[in-house]
Design an enzyme around this catalytic site. Structure first.
Site, PDB file in Angstrom:
ATOM      1  N   ILE A 188       0.878  -1.338   0.004  1.00 45.24           N
ATOM      2  CA  ILE A 188       0.095   0.108  -0.025  1.00 45.24           C
ATOM      3  C   ILE A 188       0.981   1.186   0.049  1.00 45.24           C
ATOM      4  CG2 ILE A 188      -1.976   1.196   1.193  1.00 45.24           C
ATOM      5  CD1 ILE A 188      -2.569  -1.534   2.518  1.00 45.24           C
ATOM      6  N   SER A 206      -7.349  -1.158  10.460  1.00 49.81           N
ATOM      7  CA  SER A 206      -7.809  -2.247   9.579  1.00 49.81           C
ATOM      8  C   SER A 206      -9.166  -2.535   9.901  1.00 49.81           C
ATOM      9  CB  SER A 206      -6.837  -3.520   9.828  1.00 49.81           C
ATOM     10  OG  SER A 206      -7.659  -4.550   9.144  1.00 49.81           O
ATOM     11  N   TYR A 233      -2.245  -9.923  15.593  1.00 50.78           N
ATOM     12  CA  TYR A 233      -2.306  -8.963  14.614  1.00 50.78           C
ATOM     13  C   TYR A 233      -3.464  -7.800  14.723  1.00 50.78           C
ATOM     14  CZ  TYR A 233      -3.197  -6.384  10.095  1.00 50.78           C
ATOM     15  OH  TYR A 233      -3.681  -5.389   9.292  1.00 50.78           O
ATOM     16  N   LYS A 285      -3.572  -3.679  16.356  1.00 50.79           N
ATOM     17  CA  LYS A 285      -4.009  -2.344  15.566  1.00 50.79           C
ATOM     18  C   LYS A 285      -4.926  -1.968  16.531  1.00 50.79           C
ATOM     19  CE  LYS A 285      -2.703  -2.838  11.471  1.00 50.79           C
ATOM     20  NZ  LYS A 285      -1.458  -1.976  11.086  1.00 50.79           N
ATOM     21  N   ASP A 307     -12.565 -16.801  10.162  1.00 52.67           N
ATOM     22  CA  ASP A 307     -13.187 -15.929   9.311  1.00 52.67           C
ATOM     23  C   ASP A 307     -14.491 -15.859   9.556  1.00 52.67           C
ATOM     24  OD1 ASP A 307     -11.108 -15.816   7.425  1.00 52.67           O
ATOM     25  OD2 ASP A 307     -11.732 -17.389   6.097  1.00 52.67           O
TER      26      ASP A 307
HETATM   27  P1  NAD Z   1       3.469  -4.553   3.470  1.00 50.26           P
HETATM   28  O1  NAD Z   1       3.767  -5.658   4.288  1.00 50.26           O
HETATM   29  O2  NAD Z   1       3.495  -4.758   2.109  1.00 50.26           O
HETATM   30  O3  NAD Z   1       4.022  -3.288   4.055  1.00 50.26           O
HETATM   31  C1  NAD Z   1       4.533  -3.098   5.208  1.00 50.26           C
HETATM   32  C2  NAD Z   1       5.844  -2.334   5.197  1.00 50.26           C
HETATM   33  O4  NAD Z   1       6.533  -2.245   6.323  1.00 50.26           O
HETATM   34  C3  NAD Z   1       6.933  -3.490   4.424  1.00 50.26           C
HETATM   35  O5  NAD Z   1       7.604  -2.778   3.431  1.00 50.26           O
HETATM   36  C4  NAD Z   1       7.966  -3.864   5.612  1.00 50.26           C
HETATM   37  O6  NAD Z   1       9.211  -3.950   5.016  1.00 50.26           O
HETATM   38  C5  NAD Z   1       7.773  -2.471   6.333  1.00 50.26           C
HETATM   39  N1  NAD Z   1       8.033  -2.939   7.813  1.00 50.26           N
HETATM   40  C6  NAD Z   1       7.729  -3.832   8.730  1.00 50.26           C
HETATM   41  N2  NAD Z   1       7.956  -3.650   9.988  1.00 50.26           N
HETATM   42  C7  NAD Z   1       8.935  -2.668  10.151  1.00 50.26           C
HETATM   43  C8  NAD Z   1       9.516  -2.034  10.787  1.00 50.26           C
HETATM   44  N3  NAD Z   1       9.864  -2.439  12.194  1.00 50.26           N
HETATM   45  N4  NAD Z   1      10.606  -0.675  10.538  1.00 50.26           N
HETATM   46  C9  NAD Z   1      10.466  -0.451   9.340  1.00 50.26           C
HETATM   47  N5  NAD Z   1       9.791  -1.052   8.145  1.00 50.26           N
HETATM   48  C10 NAD Z   1       8.917  -1.943   8.648  1.00 50.26           C
HETATM   49  O7  NAD Z   1       1.943  -4.406   3.930  1.00 50.26           O
HETATM   50  P2  NAD Z   1       0.793  -3.550   3.264  1.00 50.26           P
HETATM   51  O8  NAD Z   1      -0.346  -4.487   2.650  1.00 50.26           O
HETATM   52  O9  NAD Z   1       1.335  -2.331   2.605  1.00 50.26           O
HETATM   53  O10 NAD Z   1       0.040  -2.997   4.673  1.00 50.26           O
HETATM   54  C11 NAD Z   1       0.490  -1.579   5.229  1.00 50.26           C
HETATM   55  C12 NAD Z   1      -0.328  -1.461   6.406  1.00 50.26           C
HETATM   56  O11 NAD Z   1      -1.529  -1.455   6.093  1.00 50.26           O
HETATM   57  C13 NAD Z   1       0.315  -2.378   7.399  1.00 50.26           C
HETATM   58  O12 NAD Z   1       0.333  -1.726   8.773  1.00 50.26           O
HETATM   59  C14 NAD Z   1      -1.123  -3.125   7.492  1.00 50.26           C
HETATM   60  O13 NAD Z   1      -1.177  -3.982   8.793  1.00 50.26           O
HETATM   61  C15 NAD Z   1      -2.132  -2.292   7.209  1.00 50.26           C
HETATM   62  N6  NAD Z   1      -3.114  -3.024   6.622  1.00 50.26           N
HETATM   63  C16 NAD Z   1      -2.975  -3.824   5.490  1.00 50.26           C
HETATM   64  C17 NAD Z   1      -3.942  -4.445   4.772  1.00 50.26           C
HETATM   65  C18 NAD Z   1      -3.865  -5.490   3.796  1.00 50.26           C
HETATM   66  O14 NAD Z   1      -4.834  -6.482   3.383  1.00 50.26           O
HETATM   67  N7  NAD Z   1      -2.844  -5.302   2.757  1.00 50.26           N
HETATM   68  C19 NAD Z   1      -5.300  -4.387   5.316  1.00 50.26           C
HETATM   69  C20 NAD Z   1      -5.699  -3.485   6.700  1.00 50.26           C
HETATM   70  C21 NAD Z   1      -4.458  -2.892   7.028  1.00 50.26           C
HETATM   71  C1  UD1 Z   2      -7.646 -11.374   6.407  1.00 55.49           C
HETATM   72  C2  UD1 Z   2      -7.498 -11.112   7.694  1.00 55.49           C
HETATM   73  C3  UD1 Z   2      -7.492  -9.689   8.344  1.00 55.49           C
HETATM   74  C4  UD1 Z   2      -6.380  -8.802   7.374  1.00 55.49           C
HETATM   75  C5  UD1 Z   2      -7.071  -8.861   5.893  1.00 55.49           C
HETATM   76  C6  UD1 Z   2      -6.255  -8.054   5.159  1.00 55.49           C
HETATM   77  C7  UD1 Z   2      -7.817 -13.451   8.584  1.00 55.49           C
HETATM   78  C8  UD1 Z   2      -8.673 -14.199   9.351  1.00 55.49           C
HETATM   79  N1  UD1 Z   2      -8.264 -12.139   8.440  1.00 55.49           N
HETATM   80  O1  UD1 Z   2      -8.893 -10.805   5.905  1.00 55.49           O
HETATM   81  O2  UD1 Z   2      -7.137  -9.844   9.504  1.00 55.49           O
HETATM   82  O3  UD1 Z   2      -6.913  -7.588   7.846  1.00 55.49           O
HETATM   83  O4  UD1 Z   2      -6.657 -10.442   5.484  1.00 55.49           O
HETATM   84  O5  UD1 Z   2      -4.794  -8.580   5.153  1.00 55.49           O
HETATM   85  O6  UD1 Z   2      -6.978 -13.927   8.002  1.00 55.49           O
HETATM   86  N2  UD1 Z   2     -10.358 -17.145   0.957  1.00 55.49           N
HETATM   87  C9  UD1 Z   2     -10.393 -18.199   0.454  1.00 55.49           C
HETATM   88  N3  UD1 Z   2      -9.273 -18.844  -0.226  1.00 55.49           N
HETATM   89  C10 UD1 Z   2      -8.080 -18.399   0.099  1.00 55.49           C
HETATM   90  C11 UD1 Z   2      -7.828 -17.339   0.539  1.00 55.49           C
HETATM   91  C12 UD1 Z   2      -9.113 -16.517   1.002  1.00 55.49           C
HETATM   92  O7  UD1 Z   2     -11.511 -18.691   0.025  1.00 55.49           O
HETATM   93  O8  UD1 Z   2      -7.198 -18.987  -0.593  1.00 55.49           O
HETATM   94  C13 UD1 Z   2     -11.517 -16.326   1.413  1.00 55.49           C
HETATM   95  C14 UD1 Z   2     -11.640 -16.037   2.721  1.00 55.49           C
HETATM   96  O9  UD1 Z   2     -12.206 -16.959   3.616  1.00 55.49           O
HETATM   97  C15 UD1 Z   2     -12.489 -14.834   2.853  1.00 55.49           C
HETATM   98  C16 UD1 Z   2     -12.004 -13.947   1.317  1.00 55.49           C
HETATM   99  O10 UD1 Z   2     -11.633 -15.044   0.785  1.00 55.49           O
HETATM  100  O11 UD1 Z   2     -13.864 -14.964   2.708  1.00 55.49           O
HETATM  101  C17 UD1 Z   2     -11.096 -12.911   1.943  1.00 55.49           C
HETATM  102  O12 UD1 Z   2      -9.974 -13.622   2.635  1.00 55.49           O
HETATM  103  P1  UD1 Z   2      -8.809 -12.716   2.503  1.00 55.49           P
HETATM  104  O13 UD1 Z   2      -8.190 -12.220   1.502  1.00 55.49           O
HETATM  105  O14 UD1 Z   2      -7.641 -13.718   3.659  1.00 55.49           O
HETATM  106  O15 UD1 Z   2      -8.970 -11.327   3.509  1.00 55.49           O
HETATM  107  P2  UD1 Z   2      -9.763 -11.706   4.833  1.00 55.49           P
HETATM  108  O16 UD1 Z   2      -9.861 -12.910   5.547  1.00 55.49           O
HETATM  109  O17 UD1 Z   2     -11.126 -10.650   4.879  1.00 55.49           O
END
Ligand code: NAD
Ligand code: UD1
Length: 337
Positions: free
Chosen positions: A12, A124, A148, A152, A294
């Site tokens: 992101i 999140s 996790y 948050k 889930d």
């Molecule tokens: P990502 O793992 O791709 O990015 C996180 C970055 O933080 C990485 O580049 C990693 O190297 C860096 N990092 C981790 N720990 C660190 C530390 N101690 N010091 C310096 N750098 C560090 O993940 P993302 O999907 O881009 O997510 C970004 C943020 O958004 C995270 O905080 C994640 O929890 C949150 N978030 C992500 C999702 C998702 O589905 N991707 C959903 C909700 C919230």
């Molecule tokens: C997951 C995390 C959530 C996190 C989010 C973004 C869990 C329980 N929750 O959410 O905490 O914030 O990712 O990183 O891990 N699915 C399949 N097959 C797969 C993978 C997923 O059927 O191989 C389904 C899951 O059951 C769900 C949907 O796809 O219904 C989305 O799954 P996923 O992408 O992992 O996201 P979340 O479960 O919503």
């Protein structure tokens, strides 16, 4: 304005850095590369045609953070850095609390020392636990079922306490729903390590032939087709939400908690079908048991983001799938050569 983007090399973060550069901000990326590649930064520079200062470092390293804040005047921080794998957090809770919670505390301490008191934090939708109904508004009760998610929630509370102690802080907590998609150039995208936990990277890797078949976790949920329903949001829309939040930040007189989602839920099978249409590839799947932890369905009420930030998601499911596929097809091994 100089913006420090922690975790700016990640999924992101890298997409957000492009929009920040395009909006005229100067960007400093601070990342320890524990879950990212330096190649993502090179590609972001290429897309934006601008320079980025990149500092390799850990958010828990206050000495290095102090050096950074002393050598650059930083106006605001967008704080993405964190560990995000739910299963891993159950196995290694202390590592997650240390990295995510202690890291954020260290970062805020150094920010305060340098009179930088503006922060946008990546929260999140996981903080809503198993919501009693949908769509989800920001005032829904919160809970966590794994370290996790709890990290948050803790960080949200810590930042609220910080504001109570000093209301000159400007704090936005952005609660993301399910980010998918990639920059339309296909140059940057999501590059998970090992077997993906999340649905979209699993689908794209199956379509490209790296995985033989997608396991659909449960088809007996109380949803229209029995599979889990989520609010998938294009990562470029999500990135844009950060730029909007940054612009509005100076106006805020309380900690702002804002959902970033589309307001529409799609099932696992909806995503498979949309992806097959966008890519022209078949995604073989089989029905597997439910995944522990889930929930049946989760989607946002995005009304508050529209009201407060003037933001709403513009990209639909077809664009999400087409952009995810372009990235995967052009980079079958992600950033690895
Ligand atoms: P990502 O793992 O791709 O990015 C996180 C970055 O933080 C990485 O580049 C990693 O190297 C860096 N990092 C981790 N720990 C660190 C530390 N101690 N010091 C310096 N750098 C560090 O993940 P993302 O999907 O881009 O997510 C970004 C943020 O958004 C995270 O905080 C994640 O929890 C949150 N978030 C992500 C999702 C998702 O589905 N991707 C959903 C909700 C919230
Ligand atoms: C997951 C995390 C959530 C996190 C989010 C973004 C869990 C329980 N929750 O959410 O905490 O914030 O990712 O990183 O891990 N699915 C399949 N097959 C797969 C993978 C997923 O059927 O191989 C389904 C899951 O059951 C769900 C949907 O796809 O219904 C989305 O799954 P996923 O992408 O992992 O996201 P979340 O479960 O919503």
């Amino acid at each position: 304005m100089n913006i420090l983007v922690t975790g700016g090399a990640g999924y992101i973060g890298s997409h957000t850095v492009i929009l920040l550069l395009q909006a005229g901000y100067r960007v400093i990326v601070y990342d320890n590369f524990c879950n990212a590649s330096k190649e993502s930064i090179s590609r972001v520079k290429k897309i934006a045609g601008k320079e980025i200062i990149t500092v390799e470092g850990d958010i828990r390293d206050k000495v290095q953070l102090r050096r950074l804040f002393s050598s650059h005047k930083i106006d605001a921080v967008i704080h993405f850095a964190g560990l995000k794998a739910v299963g891993e957090s159950v196995e290694e809770p202390l590592r997650y609390y240390d990295n995510n919670v202690c890291g954020t505390v260290a970062l805020c301490e150094v920010m305060a020392e340098h009179q930088c008191k503006s922060i946008i934090f990546s929260s999140s939708a996981t903080v809503y636990g198993d919501p009693h109904t949908t769509p989800i508004t920001e005032d829904f009760p919160t809970s966590a079922t794994n370290p996790y998610g709890r990290s948050k929630l803790f960080i949200e509370e810590i930042l609220r306490d910080l504001y109570v102690s000093d209301n000159t802080w400007k704090i936005v907590l952005l609660r993301y729903f399910n980010p998918v998609g990639a920059h339309p150039s296909g140059l940057i995208g999501e590059d998970p390590n090992g077997i993906p936990n999340n649905l979209m990277p699993f689908i794209t890797q199956t379509a490209v032939g790296q995985r033989s078949c997608l396991s659909v976790f449960g088809d007996d949920y109380d949803t229209p087709d029995g599979t889990g329903v989520r609010d998938y949001i294009h990562v470029m829309d999500l990135a844009n939400g950060h730029v909007k939040a940054l612009v509005k930040l100076p106006e805020f007189n309380k900690v702002m908690t804002i959902n970033l989602g589309t307001g529409t839920g799609y099932s696992v099978l909806d995503m498979v079908k949309a992806f097959e249409k966008a890519s022209g590839r078949e995604v073989p799947y089989c029905i597997a048991p439910r995944r522990a932890g889930d929930i049946a369905q989760c989607y946002a009420d995005p009304g508050y983001a529209k009201e407060i930030l003037g933001w709403e998601a513009g990209k639909g499911i077809d664009e999400m799938c087409a952009d995810s596929w372009r990235w995967q097809e052009k980079n079958p091994n992600g950033y690895r050569k």
